[in-house]
Design an enzyme around this catalytic site. Structure first.
Site, PDB file in Angstrom:
ATOM      1  N   LEU A   1     -21.138  39.704  26.649  1.00 12.39           N
ATOM      2  CA  LEU A   1     -21.968  40.586  27.484  1.00 12.39           C
ATOM      3  C   LEU A   1     -21.601  40.492  28.967  1.00 12.39           C
ATOM      4  O   LEU A   1     -22.281  41.081  29.813  1.00 12.39           O
ATOM      5  CB  LEU A   1     -23.445  40.264  27.283  1.00 12.39           C
ATOM      6  N   ALA A   2     -20.535  39.762  29.275  1.00 16.42           N
ATOM      7  CA  ALA A   2     -20.008  39.691  30.647  1.00 16.42           C
ATOM      8  C   ALA A   2     -21.045  39.218  31.660  1.00 16.42           C
ATOM      9  O   ALA A   2     -21.030  39.621  32.816  1.00 16.42           O
ATOM     10  CB  ALA A   2     -19.425  41.045  31.072  1.00 16.42           C
TER      11      ALA A   2
ATOM     12  N   GLY B   1     -24.037  39.919  32.269  1.00 16.29           N
ATOM     13  CA  GLY B   1     -24.864  40.939  32.912  1.00 16.29           C
ATOM     14  C   GLY B   1     -24.162  41.777  33.956  1.00 16.29           C
ATOM     15  O   GLY B   1     -24.810  42.555  34.661  1.00 16.29           O
TER      16      GLY B   1
ATOM     17  N   PHE C   1     -22.461  44.414  33.748  1.00 14.78           N
ATOM     18  CA  PHE C   1     -22.510  45.863  33.552  1.00 14.78           C
ATOM     19  C   PHE C   1     -23.878  46.335  33.065  1.00 14.78           C
ATOM     20  O   PHE C   1     -24.039  47.497  32.678  1.00 14.78           O
ATOM     21  CB  PHE C   1     -21.446  46.290  32.540  1.00 14.78           C
ATOM     22  N   THR C   2     -24.866  45.448  33.052  1.00 15.03           N
ATOM     23  CA  THR C   2     -26.193  45.806  32.546  1.00 15.03           C
ATOM     24  C   THR C   2     -27.261  45.277  33.502  1.00 15.03           C
ATOM     25  O   THR C   2     -26.958  44.667  34.521  1.00 15.03           O
ATOM     26  CB  THR C   2     -26.413  45.203  31.144  1.00 15.03           C
TER      27      THR C   2
ATOM     28  N   TYR D   1     -22.913  21.167  24.156  1.00 15.82           N
ATOM     29  CA  TYR D   1     -23.846  22.066  24.831  1.00 15.82           C
ATOM     30  C   TYR D   1     -25.127  21.327  25.203  1.00 15.82           C
ATOM     31  O   TYR D   1     -25.817  20.775  24.341  1.00 15.82           O
ATOM     32  CB  TYR D   1     -24.183  23.273  23.948  1.00 15.82           C
TER      33      TYR D   1
END
Length: 315
Positions: free
Chosen positions: A229-230, A232, A234-235, A58
């Site tokens: 959390l995909a 964002g 869906f948020t 990372y």
């Protein structure tokens, strides 16, 4: 050194540190990058998250480095948290292609490098990041045996592996594999759809090895969900039938849309453990109910979210 959370299987949520440490380049992290990391770690702790997920690649190692600096500046923090990292990927460089490398000597070297960057003497959980088609299981077993005997790694697992790959590797190991980390979210639903799309025209397009989740549950292997959390989708003001349903459920349940997404994963009988990777403190804090409250989604609400995200009825 001991920590209060020595078994990853007791964890409900992890904070994913891939976004810490600056850019995906070899420039050293800056004071601003350190401040960014400190804010994210502080928010995670405030939300009740005490397990932190890393990988040696990372930000070209800078995520581990900057996290190690956070630990060095926070007296007693290491004793309060669980640290998980991964090895096995070699990033492409000017004179080489990217590859996977699970040779025994490579695993030992990569762990030593991670320990140095993280400024700790023990890794609580080590995951093999991706399958290496050239790997020899007996070499992996010998490396794991040495790390466990030395006390530098407490528990072992894998990432992005199927049930067959896990079972084959476990045959050669003296220690149990306790984690499989996979991409899973309301957007990335192949892990759940692989079971219901059998014997349908859509079944071949799933791309997820059927039986992997079931194998993990049957053998006491924790299923971790990266990308939970995909990103964002869906948020954060997203406008789609699924996003509107997530927002409505959050309002009705007195929680955040982020928590609803995490509850959808945790509501599954596999007791999926999400990895939250956002670097924004407010979004990290929005996940606190996923740590402190049981998933408050009914059977019907869980299915409503699934169907809304699919955009089509179930077969």
């Amino acid at each position: 050194m001991t920590t209060p959370h020595t078994d990853i299987r007791d964890v409900r949520l992890l904070y994913g540190c891939m976004g810490l440490g600056g850019g995906w380049d070899r420039q050293r992290w800056t004071a601003a990058d350190l401040g960014h990391a400190e804010a994210a770690v502080e928010a995670a702790l405030e939300a009740g998250i005490t397990a932190f997920d890393h990988a040696d690649i990372y930000r070209h190692g800078k995520s581990e480095e900057v996290f190690g600096e956070v630990l060095a500046r926070s007296s007693g923090l290491r004793e309060r948290i669980l640290v998980q990292t991964k090895c096995g990927i070699t990033l492409p460089d000017r004179d080489r292609v990217g590859s996977y490398d699970l040779r025994g000597g490579t695993i030992l070297r990569r762990v030593e490098e991670s320990l140095t960057r993280l400024r700790t003497d023990v890794i609580d959980v080590l995951l093999l990041h991706r399958p290496d088609p050239l790997a020899r299981p007996e070499e992996i077993a010998e490396a794991f045996r040495a790390l466990h005997r030395q006390g530098t790694v407490r528990q072992f697992g894998v990432s992005n592996m199927s049930a067959a790959q896990i079972a084959f590797l476990q045959m050669h190991l003296d220690v149990p594999l306790v984690v499989d980390q996979l991409e899973m979210s309301l957007a990335r639903r192949h892990w759940v759809e692989s079971g219901v799309l059998l014997n349908t025209p859509d079944g071949a397009a799933g791309g997820f090895p059927h039986g992997t989740v079931e194998h993990c549950v049957a053998h006491g292997i924790q299923v971790q969900a990266w990308g939970a959390l995909a990103r964002g989708r869906f948020t954060g003001g997203a406008d789609s039938p699924a996003a509107r349903l997530v927002a409505d459920l959050a309002l009705r349940k007195g929680t955040s849309p982020e928590t609803v997404l995490l509850w959808w994963l945790r509501r599954h009988p596999a007791r999926v453990v999400p990895v939250v990777g956002t670097t924004r403190p407010e979004r990290i804090l929005a996940c606190r109910d996923a740590v402190h409250r049981a998933p408050a989604l009914s059977h019907e609400e869980w299915y409503e979210l699934w169907v809304a995200a699919r955009g089509a009825p179930l077969p």
